[in-house]
Design a protein around this motif. Structure first.
Motif: not given
Length: 328
Positions: A108-111, A128-139, A141-148
């Motif tokens: 999760l940290f590296w994501s 373009k500024r991305m909201v911090g919560t979006d960064v965490i949400r996508k991170a 999601s990356i971990v979950g999709k990789f596990e899936l």
């Protein structure tokens, strides 16, 4: 003879490559002298390879940051464009590794680090500024999709991936098929078809909702809606079937993530525990045409629709098609 090219001839390109490699080596060694590092926290984590490579370059301090570009002769401002303070990543990771050995935490940290890097580049090059919560949400999601993806790769494909036809449930069980359909850029339709062991429709529903949703979230919302309607109709022995592999996997494992998708999955699991019996199954899109037809039928209705022992005529044609395949 020039030793930095294959043919032994000097060229500007080979000289540039030599200087660049030496600068990168000097940068990495000068930044990390005397700092031990356990590379398990990079190479053993469950994230895509591109994130591992960013982690590796970040630990060696050879990413194209303003400081490293300046050391290579590029004239620019040394402060971070997003005003994030610069620290030695290698030292920080080594200090944390002493207390946190959980590779899931590091995944999760590296994501998140990957998301921060993309956020920084988006601001630097496109403003373009991305909201911090979006960064965490996508991170997450990356971990979950990789596990899936790993789970799908290790799963028997004949048991899970290639079921293309709708099949009736066991006697006494109602099979609930749900699906979502995009009606417009800001509106989705949810459909649910509940059928018994002979294939007859006992309940059908469709419902439209305003908003733009990710596909997996829309599929989960459709399942939650259909399950609520089914339980209100008094059916409590159910098989939940979807053509969304991510949703099926989370329901099968009872896996809940701290995301909008995870919260909807949690709602579905909570409802399913109130049933006398509840299982889940996966079917490909061709086997979920009735539920999809109901989701598309939302174009004909402005409000919630529920049918008992019937459904719209165009959807009934899909029901009969399923039955004919089973008879064949």
């Amino acid at each position: 003879m020039w030793h930095c090219s294959e043919d032994g001839r000097f060229s500007v390109k080979s000289a540039y490559n030599l200087i660049t490699v030496e600068q990168m080596r000097d940068t990495a060694s000068s930044s990390n002298v005397g700092v031990p590092f356990d590379w398990k926290m990079v190479w053993n984590v469950e994230v895509p390879q591109k994130i591992k490579m960013l982690a590796w370059r970040g630990v060696r301090d050879v990413v194209a940051s303003h400081g490293n570009l300046a050391r290579r002769g590029v004239t620019l401002e040394l402060t971070c464009p997003m005003k994030i303070p610069r620290e030695n990543l290698r030292e920080w990771c080594s200090s944390v590794w002493k207390f946190v050995k959980d590779l899931n935490w590091w995944s999760l940290f590296w994501s998140i680090a990957w998301g921060v890097w993309l956020r920084r580049n988006g601001w630097t090059f496109d403003r373009k500024r991305m909201v911090g919560t979006d960064v965490i949400r996508k991170a997450v999601s990356i971990v979950g999709k990789f596990e899936l993806a790993k789970e799908v790769r290790n799963t028997n494909p004949h048991a899970m991936l290639f079921e293309t036809r709708w099949k009736p449930p066991l006697a006494g069980v109602i099979k609930l098929n749900s699906d979502a359909a995009l009606l417009s850029p800001n509106e989705v339709g949810f459909g649910g078809a509940m059928r018994d062991y002979v294939g007859d429709v006992v309940v059908a529903t469709c419902f439209r909702m305003e908003g733009g949703f990710d596909v997996d979230i829309a599929e989960a919302l459709a399942m939650r809606h259909a399950l609520s309607i089914t339980m209100e109709a008094g059916f409590l022995r159910l098989c939940l079937e979807t053509n969304c592999l991510k949703l099926h996997s989370h329901l099968k494992k009872g896996y809940v993530t701290p995301t909008p998708f995870g919260r909807i999955v949690s709602d579905i699991l909570t409802l399913s525990r109130l049933c006398h019996f509840c299982s889940s199954s996966f079917v490909k899109r061709d086997g979920n045409r009735v539920a999809h037809g109901l989701a598309k039928a939302c174009n004909q209705f402005s409000n919630l629709r529920v049918w008992l022992e019937e459904c719209p005529s165009d959807v009934m044609e899909l029901v009969l098609a399923d039955l004919s395949h089973n008879d064949a």
